[in-house]
Design a protein around this motif. Structure first.
Motif, PDB file in Angstrom:
ATOM      1  N   THR A 588       0.859  -1.180   0.000  1.00  0.00           N
ATOM      2  CA  THR A 588       0.000   0.000   0.000  1.00  0.00           C
ATOM      3  C   THR A 588       0.896   1.230   0.000  1.00  0.00           C
ATOM      4  OG1 THR A 588      -0.143  -0.010   2.416  1.00  0.00           O
ATOM      5  CG2 THR A 588      -1.863  -1.186   1.195  1.00  0.00           C
ATOM      6  N   TYR A 589       0.303   2.384  -0.338  1.00  0.00           N
ATOM      7  CA  TYR A 589       1.120   3.573  -0.574  1.00  0.00           C
ATOM      8  C   TYR A 589       0.505   4.785   0.109  1.00  0.00           C
ATOM      9  CZ  TYR A 589       2.829   0.480  -4.227  1.00  0.00           C
ATOM     10  OH  TYR A 589       3.332  -0.596  -4.901  1.00  0.00           O
ATOM     11  N   GLY A 603      -5.572   6.183  -6.435  1.00  0.00           N
ATOM     12  CA  GLY A 603      -4.990   5.373  -5.384  1.00  0.00           C
ATOM     13  C   GLY A 603      -4.140   4.270  -5.970  1.00  0.00           C
ATOM     14  N   GLY A 604      -3.491   3.500  -5.103  1.00  0.00           N
ATOM     15  CA  GLY A 604      -2.650   2.417  -5.577  1.00  0.00           C
ATOM     16  C   GLY A 604      -1.321   2.905  -6.097  1.00  0.00           C
ATOM     17  N   LEU A 605      -0.701   2.098  -6.954  1.00  0.00           N
ATOM     18  CA  LEU A 605       0.658   2.419  -7.394  1.00  0.00           C
ATOM     19  C   LEU A 605       0.701   3.296  -8.634  1.00  0.00           C
ATOM     20  CD1 LEU A 605       1.231   0.383 -10.010  1.00  0.00           C
ATOM     21  CD2 LEU A 605       1.436  -1.291  -8.200  1.00  0.00           C
ATOM     22  N   SER A 606      -0.451   3.635  -9.218  1.00  0.00           N
ATOM     23  CA  SER A 606      -0.488   4.507 -10.388  1.00  0.00           C
ATOM     24  C   SER A 606      -1.408   5.679 -10.084  1.00  0.00           C
ATOM     25  CB  SER A 606      -0.985   3.735 -11.616  1.00  0.00           C
ATOM     26  OG  SER A 606      -0.904   4.516 -12.779  1.00  0.00           O
ATOM     27  N   THR A 622       6.596  13.501  -2.208  1.00  0.00           N
ATOM     28  CA  THR A 622       7.225  12.361  -1.549  1.00  0.00           C
ATOM     29  C   THR A 622       6.170  11.315  -1.216  1.00  0.00           C
ATOM     30  OG1 THR A 622       7.022  13.395   0.634  1.00  0.00           O
ATOM     31  CG2 THR A 622       9.074  13.762  -0.573  1.00  0.00           C
ATOM     32  N   PHE A 623       6.621  10.057  -1.146  1.00  0.00           N
ATOM     33  CA  PHE A 623       5.712   8.964  -0.824  1.00  0.00           C
ATOM     34  C   PHE A 623       6.485   7.870  -0.095  1.00  0.00           C
ATOM     35  CE2 PHE A 623       7.713   7.320  -4.613  1.00  0.00           C
ATOM     36  CZ  PHE A 623       7.701   5.934  -4.463  1.00  0.00           C
ATOM     37  N   ARG A 624       5.742   6.949   0.475  1.00  0.00           N
ATOM     38  CA  ARG A 624       6.339   5.748   1.034  1.00  0.00           C
ATOM     39  C   ARG A 624       5.383   4.584   0.824  1.00  0.00           C
ATOM     40  NH1 ARG A 624       6.036   6.840   7.620  1.00  0.00           N
ATOM     41  NH2 ARG A 624       3.801   7.376   7.694  1.00  0.00           N
ATOM     42  N   ALA A 625       5.926   3.376   0.917  1.00  0.00           N
ATOM     43  CA  ALA A 625       5.146   2.156   0.736  1.00  0.00           C
ATOM     44  C   ALA A 625       5.112   1.378   2.042  1.00  0.00           C
ATOM     45  CB  ALA A 625       5.750   1.308  -0.379  1.00  0.00           C
ATOM     46  N   PHE A 626       4.082   0.537   2.185  1.00  0.00           N
ATOM     47  CA  PHE A 626       3.939  -0.298   3.372  1.00  0.00           C
ATOM     48  C   PHE A 626       3.788  -1.754   2.947  1.00  0.00           C
ATOM     49  CE2 PHE A 626       2.570   3.859   4.677  1.00  0.00           C
ATOM     50  CZ  PHE A 626       3.010   3.985   5.989  1.00  0.00           C
TER      51      PHE A 626
END
Length: 728
Positions: A588-589, A603-606, A622-626
C-alpha cells in the motif's frame, strides 16, 4: 532532396504506432494479455499506459481515465498520432452513465468500456446531459471507405472545420475475462489469429443472414443487397442466406445476423482468421445477465472481433454495425475503422470487442531503408526510405519517421529524412519508418531498426537474473556504465519506472508480478550531470502465468524509489510509485508531501498528476510504501514542468507561408514570459522558439509546395490548428 518534413500529416491506416494499450497494473490477467498483445503487435513502449480503466461513473472516468489518456499521451508527444485505444481485460465491460443520454424507448444507464474512451474528445459535452441516444457519429458513412484519424474533426463522414464536427478515438476491449466472457487462452488465440491474418487477402464469403425475427433482422436486412453488390464490385464474395447461421459453410469471412440466441458454438460453420461476426440483439455484451447468446462466442468460433450492447438499446439501426461494415473491411480498413464507420450513432452502449488493428484485406506496403546505418552514428544523418505496394494501381504517398515512438520527420517518395541524433540519448534507439499509401484507405507498412547513437560517449549496460520465471519470481537487475558522473539511473518497463539509483553500478530487485506474465522488455536509462542521457539495450523476460505470489513472514522493510518525471506540456500525467518488498507483494502507498504546483489523484501504485495552470520549473512530492505493516523509506519524485504561458497572455498569433518559408509569430501581452519556450508543430514535427522581448518567432525555410498544418503546442489549447499554403 533531403528534408525534415515533406508532406502534410496523415496519421491514418491503422498500425501499431497509432494504438495506445491500457493495462491495469493491479490485474494479473490484464498484465498477461496486455503483454501478449504488445509483443504480438510490436506496440512501442511509449504507447502503453498503466491505469485501471474502471470508473464509478462517466463523470469520474472523464476526470481521471480520460485526463490520464490525453495528458500522458500529450506529454509523451504521441497524442497527435494515436487513433486506437486498446483495453486489456480488466474485470469490467461498462462504465455507469445514468441520466446523461436520453432515449424514448429505454433508459441509457451504461456506456461500454470501449465507447467511454471513444468519446474522450466529446466527454465534456456528453456530461452536460443533452445528448440523445441517436446522436450522430460523424465518422459514419455509407459513401466510401475513409481511413480514421483522431486528429481530424469529422462531419458527415469526412474531415471538416465546421463547429459541429467532432473528434473521436476508436476504443476496443480485447476481451472480458469475467463470467460469460472469454478465457485468457481464448483471447490470446484470437490475438494470434488476428495478427496472422493481416494482409493475407483470404478467399471466402461474407454471409448476410435474413432471419424470421423482424425485430433483430429487420433493422439491417434492407441494406443487405446493396452491401453484397458493393463487395462483388470490389472482387469479393458475399451472399444472403435465409437462416440464422451459415450452416454447412466453412469459408466465412464474416457473418451478420439477427437472432437472440444463435447456437454459435454448435453451428456447423467455420470462420476464417480475421472474420467479424455479430448477431443484433439486446444483451450480446451484457455479460451480467444470462439471457441471450454473448458476443464472446464469436471469438471462440474463430472471429477477430464482434459488436454488441451492454444493456437494452432498443433496435435502432444506428446502434448496430451497418451491413456496409463488411464492405469497408474488404476495402482494406482495419476492423476498428470499419466498425466505427458503420455505426450511425455515437456508440454509447455498443461494445467494440476484439482486436481493432486486424486488417486481413489491407495491402501492406513493403518498406526498406537501404542506407540505414549499421555503425554507430552521431550528428545529423539522412535516411532514404523506399516502399512498394501490391495494390493494383497503388502508389506510396509518403513516409513518417518515428524514434522512440515520437514523430521526427516526414518525406515524400524519393526524398530523404533528416534526423538530428543530438536530440536522442546515446545508445540503441528504436527507429520506425512508416510508409502509407495514396487514396482514402491509407494502408501502412513499416521498417523497424535499431539506431546506435553516440554523441556524448555514454554507454550503459543492463543484466537481469533470472530471465525466466513465474509470477512469484524475484529478479535482480544490474546497471553499469561510464562516460562521467550521473544524476539518475532508472530501470524501466514500458515508460514506467521499476527502480532507480544515483550511480553505477546500480543494483535493484523487483517482482516478476510487477511486469506480469508473458514476454516483457526491460531497459535502463541514465541521465548525466552534463545534461546528456543514455539508453541500454532492452532485455527480454519471460514469465509464466502460474504460481501467484503470496505474503511471507516479514524479513525486511520495503524499498521505495524516487525518480524524475518530466511534464513538458504541463498536461495531466500518470506517475507511478515504484517500491519493492521481498516478503509482501501487496503493498500500500501513502503520499507524504504533495507537490506545490499540482494535485495528485487516484490510489494504488499509479496516480494522476494534474499540474496547476501556471505550473513551471521544478516541483516534487514524496511517498512511502507499506508491506507487512512496515513502512519503507520516504522517496522523492522530482517534477520538471515545461515553460507554460497562459492563453490570455497571447496578444497576437500569426502564421503564413511566403517564398517557401513557413513563418509563425506569437506576441505576448506582457514581459512575464521572457525565456519561456514556444512549441509549434509544423506537419506534426515539433519546433521550438524562445520568447524574447514579448515575441517568439519561428521560420522554416525551403518548405515543399502545398498545404502545411501548423499547431501551437505550448502554450496548449490556445489556438486551433491552421493550414498555410506554400506556393499557392
Amino acid at each position: 532532396m533531403v528534408v525534415g518534413v515533406a508532406a502534410p500529416v496523415v496519421w491514418a491506416g491503422g498500425g501499431a504506432e497509432n494504438a495506445i494499450v491500457i493495462i491495469d497494473p493491479t490485474n494479473p490477467a490484464s498484465l498477461y494479455v496486455g503483454n501478449y498483445y504488445v509483443q504480438a503487435r510490436n506496440i512501442p513502449p511509449q504507447n502503453i499506459l498503466y491505469l485501471s480503466p474502471q470508473a464509478a461513473s462517466f463523470a469520474a472516468f472523464a476526470g481521471f481515465q480520460k485526463e490520464a489518456l490525453l495528458g500522458t499521451a500529450g506529454n509523451r508527444a504521441i497524442l497527435e498520432h494515436i487513433d486506437f485505444v486498446v483495453i486489456a481485460p480488466h474485470g469490467a465491460f461498462y462504465v455507469p452513465a445514468r441520466d446523461l443520454v436520453s432515449d424514448g424507448c429505454s433508459s441509457v444507464t451504461r456506456f461500454s468500456a470501449s465507447s467511454a474512451f471513444t468519446m474522450s474528445f466529446i466527454a465534456e459535452d456528453v456530461l452536460r446531459g443533452a445528448s440523445s441516444s441517436t446522436r450522430r457519429n460523424h465518422y459514419f458513412s455509407v459513401t466510401a471507405p475513409q481511413a480514421f484519424d483522431s486528429s481530424i474533426r469529422f462531419r458527415n463522414g469526412t474531415g471538416s472545420r465546421a463547429d459541429d464536427a467532432e473528434r473521436y478515438f476508436i476504443g476496443a476491449l480485447l476481451g472480458y475475462d469475467g463470467e460469460r466472457g472469454n478465457t485468457i487462452e481464448e483471447t490470446i488465440a484470437m490475438i494470434d489469429r488476428a495478427v496472422a491474418a493481416d494482409g493475407t487477402h483470404p478467399d471466402g464469403t461474407f454471409y448476410y443472414m435474413k432471419t424470421t425475427d423482424p425485430l433483430r433482422s429487420g433493422p439491417r436486412e434492407n441494406n443487405f443487397s446493396r452491401a453484397i453488390e458493393m463487395i462483388l464490385e470490389l472482387g469479393g464474395q458475399a451472399e444472403q442466406i435465409d437462416d440464422v447461421l451459415p450452416l454447412g459453410r466453412h469459408d466465412g469471412l464474416g457473418v451478420m445476423t439477427g437472432w437472440a440466441s444463435p447456437d454459435i458454438d454448435g453451428g456447423d460453420f467455420t470462420l476464417l482468421p480475421g472474420a467479424m461476426g455479430d448477431h443484433l440483439t439486446s444483451y450480446a455484451a451484457t455479460f451480467d445477465t444470462s439471457g441471450q447468446t454473448k458476443l464472446s462466442r464469436w471469438i471462440v468460433k474463430g472471429a477477430a472481433g464482434s459488436y454488441g450492447t451492454v444493456e437494452e438499446p432498443c433496435n435502432y439501426p444506428g446502434k448496430f454495425p451497418h451491413p456496409f461494415f463488411h464492405v469497408w473491411y474488404y476495402a482494406g480498413l482495419t476492423l476498428g475503422e470499419a466498425g466505427l464507420r458503420s455505426l450511425g450513432y455515437v456508440p454509447f452502449q455498443v461494445l467494440s470487442y476484439g482486436d481493432p488493428l486486424t486488417q486481413p484485406f489491407a495491402y501492406l506496403p513493403m518498406v526498406t531503408v537501404p542506407d540505414f546505418p549499421e555503425e554507430t552514428v552521431s550528428g545529423t544523418i539522412a535516411l532514404t526510405p523506399e516502399a512498394t505496394t501490391d495494390r493494383p494501381n497503388g502508389a506510396i504517398a509518403g513516409f513518417d519517421l518515428l524514434v522512440g515512438g515520437v514523430l521526427h520527420g516526414q518525406a515524400g517518395p524519393g526524398e530523404s529524412l533528416l534526423l538530428d541524433t543530438t536530440a536522442l540519448p546515446d545508445g540503441p534507439n528504436d527507429v520506425r519508418v512508416i510508409a502509407y499509401e495514396t487514396g482514402t484507405v491509407r494502408n501502412q507498412g513499416r521498417f523497424l531498426g535499431t539506431l546506435n547513437v553516440s554523441n556524448s560517449g555514454k554507454i550503459i549496460g543492463l543484466s537481469l537474473s533470472p530471465r525466466t520465471g513465474d509470477r512469484s519470481s524475484i529478479l535482480l537487475a544490474t546497471i553499469d556504465g561510464g562516460g562521467g558522473p550521473v544524476r539518475e539511473v532508472r530501470l524501466m518497463h514500458n515508460e514506467r519506472v521499476l527502480a532507480s539509483g544515483t550511480g553505477f553500478p546500480m543494483l535493484a530487485a523487483f517482482r516478476a508480478e510487477a511486469l506480469g506474465a508473458g514476454v516483457s522488455r526491460v531497459y535502463a536509462v541514465a541521465d548525466y550531470l552534463d545534461g546528456s542521457s543514455a539508453l541500454s539495450s532492452a532485455r527480454e523476460v519471460t514469465i509464466d502465468y502460474a504460481n501467484p505470489p503470496s505474503t511471507q513472514p516479514d524479513t525486511a522493510p520495503p524499498v521505495a524509489y524516487g525518480y524524475t518525471r518530466r511534464v513538458p506540456r504541463n498536461r495531466p500525467i500518470l506517475v507511478e510509485l515504484p517500491a519493492f518488498d521481498p516478503d509482501d507483494p501487496n503493498l500500500t502507498y501513502e503520499i507524504i508531501a504533495p507537490p506545490a504546483q499540482a494535485a495528485i489523484e487516484g490510489g494504488g501504485l499509479s496516480r494522476l498528476l494534474k499540474p496547476n495552470p501556471a505550473a513551471r520549473g521544478a516541483d516534487a512530492f514524496t511517498f512511502r510504501a507499506f508491506g507487512n505493516g512496515t513502512a519503507s523509506n520516504v522517496a522523492t519524485v522530482t517534477l520538471e514542468y515545461g515553460a507554460y504561458v497562459p492563453c490570455e497572455e497571447i496578444d497576437k498569433y500569426k502564421t503564413r507561408c511566403r517564398n517557401n518559408k513557413v513563418k509563425v509569430v506569437v506576441i505576448f501581452s506582457t514581459y512575464d514570459n521572457e525565456t519561456a519556450r514556444l512549441a509549434v508543430a509544423v506537419d506534426g514535427v515539433q519546433h521550438t522558439a524562445d520568447v524574447v522581448n514579448r515575441k517568439a518567432k519561428l521560420i522554416l525555410s525551403n518548405q515543399p509546395l502545398g498545404d502545411h498544418v501548423v499547431e501551437l503546442l505550448d502554450p496548449p489549447n490556445c489556438r486551433e490548428p491552421a493550414v498555410v499554403t506554400c506556393g499557392g
